[in-house]
Design an enzyme around this catalytic site. Structure first.
Site, PDB file in Angstrom:
ATOM      1  N   ASP A 117       0.861  -1.185   0.000  1.00 44.36           N
ATOM      2  CA  ASP A 117       0.000   0.000   0.000  1.00 44.36           C
ATOM      3  C   ASP A 117       0.900   1.238   0.000  1.00 44.36           C
ATOM      4  OD1 ASP A 117      -3.092   0.795   1.406  1.00 44.36           O
ATOM      5  OD2 ASP A 117      -1.532   2.285   1.120  1.00 44.36           O
ATOM      6  N   ILE A 118       0.661   2.168  -0.928  1.00 46.08           N
ATOM      7  CA  ILE A 118       1.537   3.341  -0.981  1.00 46.08           C
ATOM      8  C   ILE A 118       1.429   4.194   0.285  1.00 46.08           C
ATOM      9  CG2 ILE A 118       1.685   3.502  -3.506  1.00 46.08           C
ATOM     10  CD1 ILE A 118      -0.408   5.744  -3.381  1.00 46.08           C
ATOM     11  N   GLN A 175     -14.690   2.380   1.695  1.00 48.35           N
ATOM     12  CA  GLN A 175     -13.979   1.985   0.470  1.00 48.35           C
ATOM     13  C   GLN A 175     -13.634   3.231  -0.352  1.00 48.35           C
ATOM     14  OE1 GLN A 175     -16.175  -0.694  -2.105  1.00 48.35           O
ATOM     15  NE2 GLN A 175     -14.306  -1.424  -3.097  1.00 48.35           N
ATOM     16  N   HIS A 190     -10.414  -5.160  -2.407  1.00 47.70           N
ATOM     17  CA  HIS A 190      -9.103  -5.348  -1.788  1.00 47.70           C
ATOM     18  C   HIS A 190      -9.239  -5.455  -0.275  1.00 47.70           C
ATOM     19  CE1 HIS A 190      -9.789  -0.990  -1.743  1.00 47.70           C
ATOM     20  NE2 HIS A 190      -8.952  -0.916  -0.733  1.00 47.70           N
ATOM     21  N   HIS A 249      -6.856  -4.877   3.264  1.00 48.99           N
ATOM     22  CA  HIS A 249      -5.614  -4.382   3.866  1.00 48.99           C
ATOM     23  C   HIS A 249      -5.099  -5.412   4.863  1.00 48.99           C
ATOM     24  CE1 HIS A 249      -5.970  -0.069   2.603  1.00 48.99           C
ATOM     25  NE2 HIS A 249      -7.233  -0.424   2.481  1.00 48.99           N
TER      26      HIS A 249
END
Ligand SMILES: [Zn+2]
Length: 147
Positions: free
Chosen positions: A39-40, A102, A108, A110
């Site tokens: 995750d960025i 979301q 996705h 996390h």
């Protein structure tokens, strides 16, 4: 909650472009149905996203096979995070719909290493209704489970 919002139309979303390799990502793992990448935002070091390869918006859009594959990949990633970063805690977060938190509308989950006082929060306003209300909710949901 994440505050990045991807406005791309379905099929051209940022995660579909990561799956296709059109845009780069720090990829950790992939198999036939899932992809895992950093995750960025990196809430904590080792924060990974596990996404379905196929564009599906929410949990309800996944196939049963994809659901199983996502959780298997999440567990593998969690094990790797444990071996490498050894966090005392770990949180899985999977958000559906804007009201559910979301922000990228491609399924996705996390996988977040957690530490005491790391600033991550989720409000959890307990209502504690009477048992009869719980029984009513349960009966209504049992009725909708189908076969
Ligand atoms: Zn997509």
């Amino acid at each position: 909650m994440p505050n990045f919002v991807d406005p791309s139309p379905p099929g051209q979303c940022i995660f579909c472009r990561i799956v296709s390799g059109e845009i780069p990502a720090a990829k950790v793992y992939e198999d036939a149905l899932t992809i895992a990448f950093m995750d960025i935002g990196q809430v904590n070091p080792g924060h990974v996203l596990v996404a379905s390869k196929r564009h599906a918006v929410t949990l309800l859009d996944l196939t049963t096979e994809e659901c199983a594959a996502v959780m298997q990949t999440a567990q593998r990633i969690a094990q790797a995070i444990g071996r490498e970063f050894d966090p005392p805690g770990l949180t899985l977060l999977q958000a559906n719909g804007p009201e559910g938190g979301q922000t990228v509308f491609h399924f996705h989950m996390h996988v977040v290493p957690r530490y005491a006082e790391d600033g991550v929060g989720l409000l959890w306003p307990r209502k504690e209704p009477p048992v009869a209300v719980l029984q009513d909710y349960a009966a209504r949901l049992r009725d909708k489970l189908g076969t």
